[in-house]
Design a protein around this motif. Structure first.
Motif, PDB file in Angstrom:
ATOM      1  N   ARG A   1      41.134 -28.018 -22.229  1.00 21.31           N
ATOM      2  CA  ARG A   1      42.088 -29.019 -21.750  1.00 21.31           C
ATOM      3  C   ARG A   1      41.753 -29.468 -20.334  1.00 21.31           C
ATOM      4  NH1 ARG A   1      46.391 -31.985 -24.212  1.00 21.31           N
ATOM      5  NH2 ARG A   1      45.384 -33.701 -23.155  1.00 21.31           N
ATOM      6  N   ILE A   2      41.342 -28.516 -19.493  1.00 23.70           N
ATOM      7  CA  ILE A   2      40.969 -28.842 -18.113  1.00 23.70           C
ATOM      8  C   ILE A   2      39.810 -29.835 -18.101  1.00 23.70           C
ATOM      9  CG2 ILE A   2      39.976 -27.898 -15.991  1.00 23.70           C
ATOM     10  CD1 ILE A   2      41.520 -25.279 -16.681  1.00 23.70           C
ATOM     11  N   PHE A   3      38.806 -29.576 -18.948  1.00 23.57           N
ATOM     12  CA  PHE A   3      37.657 -30.470 -19.012  1.00 23.57           C
ATOM     13  C   PHE A   3      38.048 -31.848 -19.547  1.00 23.57           C
ATOM     14  CE2 PHE A   3      34.781 -26.583 -19.364  1.00 23.57           C
ATOM     15  CZ  PHE A   3      34.327 -26.707 -18.060  1.00 23.57           C
ATOM     16  N   LEU A   4      38.858 -31.880 -20.601  1.00 20.66           N
ATOM     17  CA  LEU A   4      39.225 -33.153 -21.220  1.00 20.66           C
ATOM     18  C   LEU A   4      40.106 -34.003 -20.313  1.00 20.66           C
ATOM     19  CD1 LEU A   4      39.906 -32.019 -24.896  1.00 20.66           C
ATOM     20  CD2 LEU A   4      37.910 -33.228 -24.018  1.00 20.66           C
ATOM     21  N   ASP A   5      40.845 -33.354 -19.429  1.00 21.02           N
ATOM     22  CA  ASP A   5      41.688 -34.101 -18.495  1.00 21.02           C
ATOM     23  C   ASP A   5      40.879 -34.715 -17.355  1.00 21.02           C
ATOM     24  OD1 ASP A   5      43.983 -33.635 -19.910  1.00 21.02           O
ATOM     25  OD2 ASP A   5      44.644 -31.931 -18.698  1.00 21.02           O
ATOM     26  N   ALA A   6      39.631 -34.285 -17.192  1.00 19.54           N
ATOM     27  CA  ALA A   6      38.804 -34.809 -16.095  1.00 19.54           C
ATOM     28  C   ALA A   6      37.354 -34.970 -16.552  1.00 19.54           C
ATOM     29  CB  ALA A   6      38.892 -33.885 -14.885  1.00 19.54           C
ATOM     30  N   PRO A   7      37.112 -35.824 -17.565  1.00 20.96           N
ATOM     31  CA  PRO A   7      35.743 -35.987 -18.061  1.00 20.96           C
ATOM     32  C   PRO A   7      34.840 -36.649 -17.032  1.00 20.96           C
ATOM     33  CG  PRO A   7      37.178 -37.658 -18.999  1.00 20.96           C
ATOM     34  CD  PRO A   7      38.063 -36.726 -18.235  1.00 20.96           C
ATOM     35  N   ASN A   8      33.545 -36.277 -17.106  1.00 20.81           N
ATOM     36  CA  ASN A   8      32.512 -36.888 -16.261  1.00 20.81           C
ATOM     37  C   ASN A   8      32.768 -36.702 -14.765  1.00 20.81           C
ATOM     38  OD1 ASN A   8      31.147 -38.083 -18.613  1.00 20.81           O
ATOM     39  ND2 ASN A   8      32.935 -39.428 -18.706  1.00 20.81           N
ATOM     40  N   ARG A   9      33.496 -35.637 -14.444  1.00 19.84           N
ATOM     41  CA  ARG A   9      33.728 -35.303 -13.039  1.00 19.84           C
ATOM     42  C   ARG A   9      33.425 -33.830 -12.824  1.00 19.84           C
ATOM     43  NH1 ARG A   9      39.703 -37.361 -12.842  1.00 19.84           N
ATOM     44  NH2 ARG A   9      39.895 -35.592 -11.443  1.00 19.84           N
ATOM     45  N   LEU A  10      32.933 -33.501 -11.636  1.00 16.99           N
ATOM     46  CA  LEU A  10      32.621 -32.115 -11.329  1.00 16.99           C
ATOM     47  C   LEU A  10      33.893 -31.281 -11.293  1.00 16.99           C
ATOM     48  CD1 LEU A  10      30.576 -29.930 -10.405  1.00 16.99           C
ATOM     49  CD2 LEU A  10      31.101 -30.611  -8.056  1.00 16.99           C
ATOM     50  N   ILE A  11      33.884 -30.189 -12.051  1.00 15.41           N
ATOM     51  CA  ILE A  11      34.974 -29.218 -12.039  1.00 15.41           C
ATOM     52  C   ILE A  11      34.402 -27.908 -11.507  1.00 15.41           C
ATOM     53  CG2 ILE A  11      36.703 -27.984 -13.395  1.00 15.41           C
ATOM     54  CD1 ILE A  11      37.189 -30.958 -13.321  1.00 15.41           C
ATOM     55  N   THR A  12      34.908 -27.434 -10.387  1.00 19.75           N
ATOM     56  CA  THR A  12      34.391 -26.192  -9.810  1.00 19.75           C
ATOM     57  C   THR A  12      35.043 -24.982 -10.478  1.00 19.75           C
ATOM     58  OG1 THR A  12      36.075 -26.027  -8.084  1.00 19.75           O
ATOM     59  CG2 THR A  12      34.112 -27.367  -7.598  1.00 19.75           C
ATOM     60  N   ARG A  13      34.421 -23.836 -10.326  1.00 21.38           N
ATOM     61  CA  ARG A  13      35.021 -22.607 -10.860  1.00 21.38           C
ATOM     62  C   ARG A  13      36.361 -22.333 -10.173  1.00 21.38           C
ATOM     63  NH1 ARG A  13      29.563 -21.657 -10.831  1.00 21.38           N
ATOM     64  NH2 ARG A  13      28.646 -20.832 -12.757  1.00 21.38           N
ATOM     65  N   ASP A  14      36.435 -22.615  -8.884  1.00 21.66           N
ATOM     66  CA  ASP A  14      37.702 -22.418  -8.172  1.00 21.66           C
ATOM     67  C   ASP A  14      38.808 -23.292  -8.762  1.00 21.66           C
ATOM     68  OD1 ASP A  14      36.731 -20.544  -6.402  1.00 21.66           O
ATOM     69  OD2 ASP A  14      36.224 -22.016  -4.863  1.00 21.66           O
ATOM     70  N   GLN A  15      38.460 -24.519  -9.128  1.00 20.68           N
ATOM     71  CA  GLN A  15      39.463 -25.408  -9.729  1.00 20.68           C
ATOM     72  C   GLN A  15      39.938 -24.863 -11.069  1.00 20.68           C
ATOM     73  OE1 GLN A  15      36.971 -29.004  -9.406  1.00 20.68           O
ATOM     74  NE2 GLN A  15      38.713 -30.022  -8.449  1.00 20.68           N
ATOM     75  N   ILE A  16      39.005 -24.353 -11.873  1.00 19.19           N
ATOM     76  CA  ILE A  16      39.378 -23.788 -13.167  1.00 19.19           C
ATOM     77  C   ILE A  16      40.269 -22.578 -12.966  1.00 19.19           C
ATOM     78  CG2 ILE A  16      38.526 -22.663 -15.259  1.00 19.19           C
ATOM     79  CD1 ILE A  16      36.001 -24.373 -15.022  1.00 19.19           C
ATOM     80  N   PHE A  17      39.885 -21.712 -12.051  1.00 16.24           N
ATOM     81  CA  PHE A  17      40.661 -20.492 -11.842  1.00 16.24           C
ATOM     82  C   PHE A  17      42.059 -20.813 -11.334  1.00 16.24           C
ATOM     83  CE2 PHE A  17      41.013 -15.967 -11.056  1.00 16.24           C
ATOM     84  CZ  PHE A  17      40.125 -15.460 -11.984  1.00 16.24           C
TER      85      PHE A  17
END
Length: 236
Positions: free
Chosen positions: A168-184
């Motif tokens: 869900r995190i990835f699908l809410d922000a496609p084609n943008r850098l998602i850091t591990r800190d953001q996921i956590f």
């Protein structure tokens, strides 16, 4: 009308720990049901719909890790492992099998309550979001209400609670850098010295289900030293 309390199930062979956790969680405003053996728990879970399951790995009648995997795939409940096993490998295996969090014994009850509250808060936010519970992307369909992933040929497979949250995190922000800190941070978890590895494990499991070659990924690309980018067109 009084809102329904969240139900927390506790599976631990220690009566003292069951009582301690039940008291702390009830004082925090939750309903609880406790079990000392996995057999009793599995019979009860057929009619219960817990929001969070606290599971000890050292059960007398079944391997706790096998039960964690089944709960993650079938129940839709969040799963927190509470265990005396404090090796890094045990934590990694627990996350690989679908657990949302891992707490080692001995623990403070306030920490357990805080982590339960964080998971429930995350789930409540998801429920009230206007985003669709069914999202199509790159030939796949993700059903977040059913925790199910379907390919373009109609073949389905289950997503664990943890895998669905990362997706869900990835699908809410496609084609943008998602850091591990953001996921956590998005998962409302407490960072520890091995949190990078914990995130990598979950992304690896998600790649496997999406049949995304880890050597040449086309959906979830790793940006070394930075994080991940989800590639693809996302439709709600």
């Amino acid at each position: 009308m009084t809102p329904q309390k969240s139900l927390i199930t506790i599976l631990d062979d220690s009566p003292e720990i069951r009582e301690m956790l039940s008291t702390a969680l009830q004082d925090a405003g939750y309903d609880t049901k406790s079990f000392g053996r996995s057999g009793d728990f599995e019979r009860a879970i057929r009619t219960l719909s817990p929001d969070v399951c606290l599971v000890d790995l050292g059960l007398p009648d079944k391997d706790g890790l096998a039960l964690v995997n089944r709960l993650a795939l079938e129940s839709g409940a969040a799963v927190i492992i509470i265990s005396g096993r404090n090796l890094v490998q045990d934590k990694i295996i627990g996350l690989e099998l679908g657990a949302d969090d891992y707490i080692t014994k001995p623990f403070e009850t306030a920490e357990v309550v805080a982590r339960v509250r964080a998971l429930l808060r995350r789930n409540t936010q998801k429920t009230v979001e206007t985003a669709s519970q069914v999202v199509r992307f790159s030939g796949w369909t993700a059903d977040f209400e059913q925790y199910r992933l379907t390919d373009e040929n109609g073949k389905t497979q289950d997503l664990s609670h943890a895998e669905s949250k990362v997706l869900r995190i990835f699908l809410d922000a496609p084609n943008r850098l998602i850091t591990r800190d953001q996921i956590f941070t998005a998962l409302d978890q407490t960072a520890g010295e091995n949190f990078d590895r914990a995130i990598d494990v979950r992304v690896s499991r998600l790649r496997t289900k999406l049949r995304d070659d880890p050597q040449n990924p086309q959906i979830i690309k790793t940006i070394y030293g930075a994080g991940y980018i989800f590639i693809g067109n996302v439709e709600s």
